[in-house]
Design an enzyme around this catalytic site. Sequence first.
Site, short mmCIF file in Angstrom:
data_model
loop_
_atom_site.label_atom_id
_atom_site.label_comp_id
_atom_site.label_asym_id
_atom_site.label_seq_id
_atom_site.Cartn_x
_atom_site.Cartn_y
_atom_site.Cartn_z
N GLY A 1 92.02 14.18 50.26
CA GLY A 1 93.04 14.91 49.92
C GLY A 1 93.27 16.11 49.43
CD GLU B 1 85.62 15.48 52.35
OE1 GLU B 1 85.74 16.35 51.21
OE2 GLU B 1 86.48 14.79 52.36
C1 5RP Z 1 89.02 16.62 50.06
C2 5RP Z 1 88.42 15.60 49.20
C3 5RP Z 1 87.65 15.50 48.31
O1 5RP Z 1 86.51 15.00 47.96
C4 5RP Z 1 89.19 14.54 46.88
O2 5RP Z 1 90.25 14.71 47.31
C5 5RP Z 1 88.61 15.16 45.63
O3 5RP Z 1 88.78 17.15 45.03
P1 5RP Z 1 88.96 16.50 43.90
O4 5RP Z 1 87.12 16.86 43.41
O5 5RP Z 1 89.57 18.26 43.77
O6 5RP Z 1 89.77 15.68 42.70
O7 5RP Z 1 88.70 13.72 49.68
O8 5RP Z 1 88.47 16.16 51.18
#
Ligand code: 5RP
Length: 229
Positions: free
Chosen positions: A98, A105
Amino acid sequence: MDAREMKIKAAEAALSHVEDGMRLGIGTGSTAEEFVRLLAERVAGGLKVEGVPTSERTARLCVELGVPLKSLDELPELDLTIDGADEVDGRLSLIKGGGGALLREKIVASASTRMIVIADESKVVETLGAFKLPIEVNPFGLAATRIAIEKAAARLGLSGAIVLRASGDGTFMTDGGHYILDASFGLIPDADALASSLNDIPGVVEHGLFINMASLAIIAGPAGARTLT
Ligand code: 5RP
């Protein structure tokens, strides 16, 4: 307890898994950033760790707060990665990306002996797919790659809009110089099969399905944190 407090609760619980001397993968996103803030306090108090950030955004925060960083080339084997997720199911399969950092990652998590996911209850699902699946693609051949993704999804009975991620001033660009397609396939009953199919498409650099990668998830809700294993 508001959403931020829940993220902090999950991050606090994850911090108890961090030991002196560890080589840490450090995730991206608002929950991972709460972890960085708590980690920085422990580092200021004398904890010795070295971190590999999963994004430029996380690297900036670590530098600002004094968390010692190395590159993954300097530390190619890590003890533990702590990262957030957009969705987590009961098998600890995840949707991530997201925040657009899914490639780094996944590379960092793969280089780690263990991955702990930190999230609030809103991220827990029975079946992955309500969150749009981020798919990182090479800008070259974007239209062809999108068609290949549509066909691969259709073979698994999945369909839906596949939208090029935008940022304020144009197309969103990842730290690796790629684009992201966000796929609204709806619920994904066989995430393993979709992951394999996407892996077979040359223009797909990586996708946000993280299967068999997390060892533990720490889920914070109004009543406190629980673990999923
Ligand atoms: C980024 C990610 C994040 O871990 C994921 O979007 C969750 O984000 P948040 O802790 O702000 O909800 O995968 O690429």
